[in-house]
Design a protein around this motif. Structure first.
Motif, mmCIF file in Angstrom:
data_model
loop_
_atom_site.group_PDB
_atom_site.id
_atom_site.type_symbol
_atom_site.label_atom_id
_atom_site.label_comp_id
_atom_site.label_asym_id
_atom_site.label_seq_id
_atom_site.Cartn_x
_atom_site.Cartn_y
_atom_site.Cartn_z
ATOM 1 N N ALA A 125 -3.024 22.557 -1.281
ATOM 2 C CA ALA A 125 -3.428 21.234 -1.075
ATOM 3 C C ALA A 125 -4.917 21.225 -0.784
ATOM 4 O O ALA A 125 -5.553 22.116 -0.238
ATOM 5 C CB ALA A 125 -2.756 20.835 0.404
ATOM 6 N N VAL A 126 -5.428 20.336 -1.245
ATOM 7 C CA VAL A 126 -7.152 20.151 -1.314
ATOM 8 C C VAL A 126 -7.107 18.583 -0.430
ATOM 9 O O VAL A 126 -8.233 18.776 0.573
ATOM 10 C CB VAL A 126 -7.509 19.841 -2.665
ATOM 11 N N HIS A 127 -6.593 17.718 -0.501
ATOM 12 C CA HIS A 127 -7.010 16.413 0.310
ATOM 13 C C HIS A 127 -5.708 15.602 0.109
ATOM 14 O O HIS A 127 -5.018 15.533 -0.813
ATOM 15 C CB HIS A 127 -8.238 15.631 -0.376
ATOM 16 N N GLY A 128 -5.575 14.971 1.493
ATOM 17 C CA GLY A 128 -4.531 13.759 1.559
ATOM 18 C C GLY A 128 -3.296 14.649 2.550
ATOM 19 O O GLY A 128 -3.580 15.364 3.368
ATOM 20 N N LYS A 129 -2.042 14.027 2.170
ATOM 21 C CA LYS A 129 -0.956 14.494 3.105
ATOM 22 C C LYS A 129 -0.589 16.303 2.565
ATOM 23 O O LYS A 129 0.206 16.459 1.790
ATOM 24 C CB LYS A 129 0.222 13.931 2.392
ATOM 25 N N LYS A 130 -1.200 17.024 3.265
ATOM 26 C CA LYS A 130 -1.028 18.330 3.089
ATOM 27 C C LYS A 130 -0.171 18.930 3.344
ATOM 28 O O LYS A 130 0.361 20.074 2.934
ATOM 29 C CB LYS A 130 -2.179 19.273 3.858
ATOM 30 N N LEU A 131 0.923 18.321 4.241
ATOM 31 C CA LEU A 131 2.272 18.680 4.797
ATOM 32 C C LEU A 131 3.135 18.785 3.486
ATOM 33 O O LEU A 131 3.999 19.635 3.348
ATOM 34 C CB LEU A 131 2.856 17.808 5.597
ATOM 35 N N TRP A 132 2.800 17.817 2.484
ATOM 36 C CA TRP A 132 3.796 17.895 1.399
ATOM 37 C C TRP A 132 3.733 19.094 0.354
ATOM 38 O O TRP A 132 4.605 19.521 -0.161
ATOM 39 C CB TRP A 132 3.288 16.330 0.152
ATOM 40 N N ALA A 133 2.328 19.580 0.498
ATOM 41 C CA ALA A 133 2.418 20.846 -0.401
ATOM 42 C C ALA A 133 3.191 21.940 0.431
ATOM 43 O O ALA A 133 3.863 22.716 -0.393
ATOM 44 C CB ALA A 133 1.089 21.315 -0.285
ATOM 45 N N LYS A 134 3.070 22.017 1.764
ATOM 46 C CA LYS A 134 4.258 22.993 2.254
ATOM 47 C C LYS A 134 5.574 22.829 2.245
ATOM 48 O O LYS A 134 6.418 23.617 1.805
ATOM 49 C CB LYS A 134 3.717 22.854 3.875
ATOM 50 N N MET A 154 0.708 -1.153 -0.074
ATOM 51 C CA MET A 154 -0.302 -0.001 -0.004
ATOM 52 C C MET A 154 0.702 1.269 0.031
ATOM 53 O O MET A 154 1.986 1.315 0.724
ATOM 54 C CB MET A 154 -1.135 0.094 1.021
ATOM 55 N N LEU A 155 0.341 2.361 -0.819
ATOM 56 C CA LEU A 155 0.980 3.411 -0.480
ATOM 57 C C LEU A 155 1.101 4.273 0.690
ATOM 58 O O LEU A 155 -0.111 4.115 1.447
ATOM 59 C CB LEU A 155 0.489 4.626 -1.794
ATOM 60 N N THR A 156 1.926 4.798 1.179
ATOM 61 C CA THR A 156 1.806 5.883 2.537
ATOM 62 C C THR A 156 0.881 7.018 2.293
ATOM 63 O O THR A 156 0.540 7.532 3.282
ATOM 64 C CB THR A 156 3.185 6.156 2.868
ATOM 65 N N GLY A 157 0.789 7.258 1.123
ATOM 66 C CA GLY A 157 -0.381 8.675 1.111
ATOM 67 C C GLY A 157 -0.216 9.272 -0.499
ATOM 68 O O GLY A 157 0.480 8.767 -1.275
ATOM 69 N N LEU A 158 -1.264 10.024 -0.513
ATOM 70 C CA LEU A 158 -1.339 10.871 -1.866
ATOM 71 C C LEU A 158 -1.730 12.374 -1.307
ATOM 72 O O LEU A 158 -2.134 12.449 -0.286
ATOM 73 C CB LEU A 158 -2.124 10.398 -2.923
ATOM 74 N N LEU A 159 -1.527 13.216 -2.357
ATOM 75 C CA LEU A 159 -1.991 14.644 -2.133
ATOM 76 C C LEU A 159 -2.632 15.070 -3.418
ATOM 77 O O LEU A 159 -1.952 15.200 -4.171
ATOM 78 C CB LEU A 159 -0.842 15.529 -1.385
ATOM 79 N N LEU A 160 -3.939 15.535 -3.217
ATOM 80 C CA LEU A 160 -4.550 16.141 -4.444
ATOM 81 C C LEU A 160 -4.428 17.507 -4.116
ATOM 82 O O LEU A 160 -4.632 18.325 -3.181
ATOM 83 C CB LEU A 160 -6.043 15.826 -4.473
ATOM 84 N N VAL A 161 -3.893 18.352 -5.202
ATOM 85 C CA VAL A 161 -3.603 19.802 -5.252
ATOM 86 C C VAL A 161 -4.417 20.457 -6.129
ATOM 87 O O VAL A 161 -4.475 20.119 -7.494
ATOM 88 C CB VAL A 161 -2.063 20.216 -5.259
ATOM 89 N N GLU A 162 -4.698 21.759 -5.894
ATOM 90 C CA GLU A 162 -5.282 22.645 -6.955
ATOM 91 C C GLU A 162 -4.030 23.550 -7.347
ATOM 92 O O GLU A 162 -3.395 23.933 -6.583
ATOM 93 C CB GLU A 162 -6.443 23.371 -6.426
ATOM 94 N N VAL A 163 -4.073 23.756 -8.778
ATOM 95 C CA VAL A 163 -2.888 24.450 -9.275
ATOM 96 C C VAL A 163 -3.611 25.671 -9.888
ATOM 97 O O VAL A 163 -4.686 25.660 -10.511
ATOM 98 C CB VAL A 163 -2.065 23.780 -10.120
ATOM 99 N N GLY A 164 -2.477 26.845 -10.190
ATOM 100 C CA GLY A 164 -3.304 27.855 -10.857
ATOM 101 C C GLY A 164 -3.963 28.779 -10.097
ATOM 102 O O GLY A 164 -4.193 28.624 -8.799
#
Length: 273
Positions: A102-111, A1-11
């Motif tokens: 960041a929209v959903h998931g591992k939001k720390l990754w966006a930071k 299994m994956l440890t996680g994902l992050l959905l991001v909004e861009v633009g």
């Protein structure tokens, strides 16, 4: 299994509801094991948003495009390449993806990515110079004698596009300054607050830029609300002749602020670039 994902909004977010998004995947993602799942997930996501009124992006800047589903390390490599090789395509992608949220998931990754981008961009004078030159391409619609430069809209009415010739070039200017100061914020007003903590611009310029941006956004929103009330398709066009003389003067003043800001941008970043 994956440890996680992050959905991001861009633009830049738009009141006309255009959809740009991407996926940041865990570094233990493997195409053979996980690819089919995330392809199905991304298609379901984008098609669902489309049914909810968020039209599919014509430029395919969506997670349903496998190009925009990458591992964390791959995103860092991609941003590095855009910054170190700022050709026109890289600058276009930078202007879209640097504003990720960041929209959903591992939001720390966006930071983490935002901090990575800010550090890389701040320390790359060639990239900032290229981004500044790109920001000078869209000029305010003012003529030599400060008269409006208009064009025919779809109703054969003389108008100007307040987004393409107003808010867009102004947000481009603010983005360059924000990246130069290492800001990780995306909202233009918050970026201005961040920039104001530095010595980059004279103090009075922050108020000018803020007031101009507020005016342009409010005028665009007003015209779009009027269009909806009159059962017309809302867009970004404004016919100055329909405005009061006071609003026309205010609009010209806002455009003049952009003109002055572009001159400083050219001097600050591209004079020796």
């Amino acid at each position: 299994m994956l440890t996680g994902l992050l959905l991001v909004e861009v633009g830049l977010r738009s009141p006309l509801l255009l959809m740009d998004n991407a996926l940041i995947l865990s570094d233990d993602y493997h195409e053979a094991n996980h690819g089919a799942y995330f392809e199905q997930f991304s298609n379901m996501l984008c098609e669902g948003l489309d049914r909810c009124g968020y039209p599919l992006c014509e430029g395919l800047i969506m997670a349903s495009n496998p190009k925009w589903r990458m591992r964390r390390s791959e995103w860092r490599d991609q941003f590095t390449d855009w910054i170190e090789n700022p050709d026109p395509k890289a600058l276009l992608n930078a202007s879209i993806f640097f504003d990720l949220v960041a929209v959903h998931g591992k939001k720390l990754w966006a930071k983490e990515l935002q901090k990575f981008i800010a550090t890389k961009a701040k320390n790359s004078k060639p990239f900032l110079a290229s981004l500044a030159r790109n920001a000078l391409k869209r000029t305010p619609p003012l003529g030599v004698f400060k008269n409006f430069v208009l064009e025919e809209d779809g109703r054969q009415q003389k108008s100007l596009n307040i987004k393409r010739r107003g808010t867009a070039p102004l947000t481009d200017i603010i983005r360059v300054h924000a990246l130069a100061t290492g800001s990780i914020l995306q909202n233009s007003f918050e970026r201005l607050d961040d920039i104001s903590k530095t010595k980059l611009l004279p103090n009075e310029k922050y108020d000018e830029l803020t007031n101009a941006l507020e005016l342009l956004y409010s005028m665009r929103a007003r015209e779009q609300m009027l269009a909806i009330r009159e059962k017309r398709e809302p867009n970004n066009n404004i016919a100055p002749d329909t405005l009061s003389l006071t609003r026309q003067r205010s609009l010209k003043e806002a455009f003049n602020v952009i003109t002055q800001a572009q001159r400083f941008l050219k001097y600050r970043y591209t004079a020796n670039g």
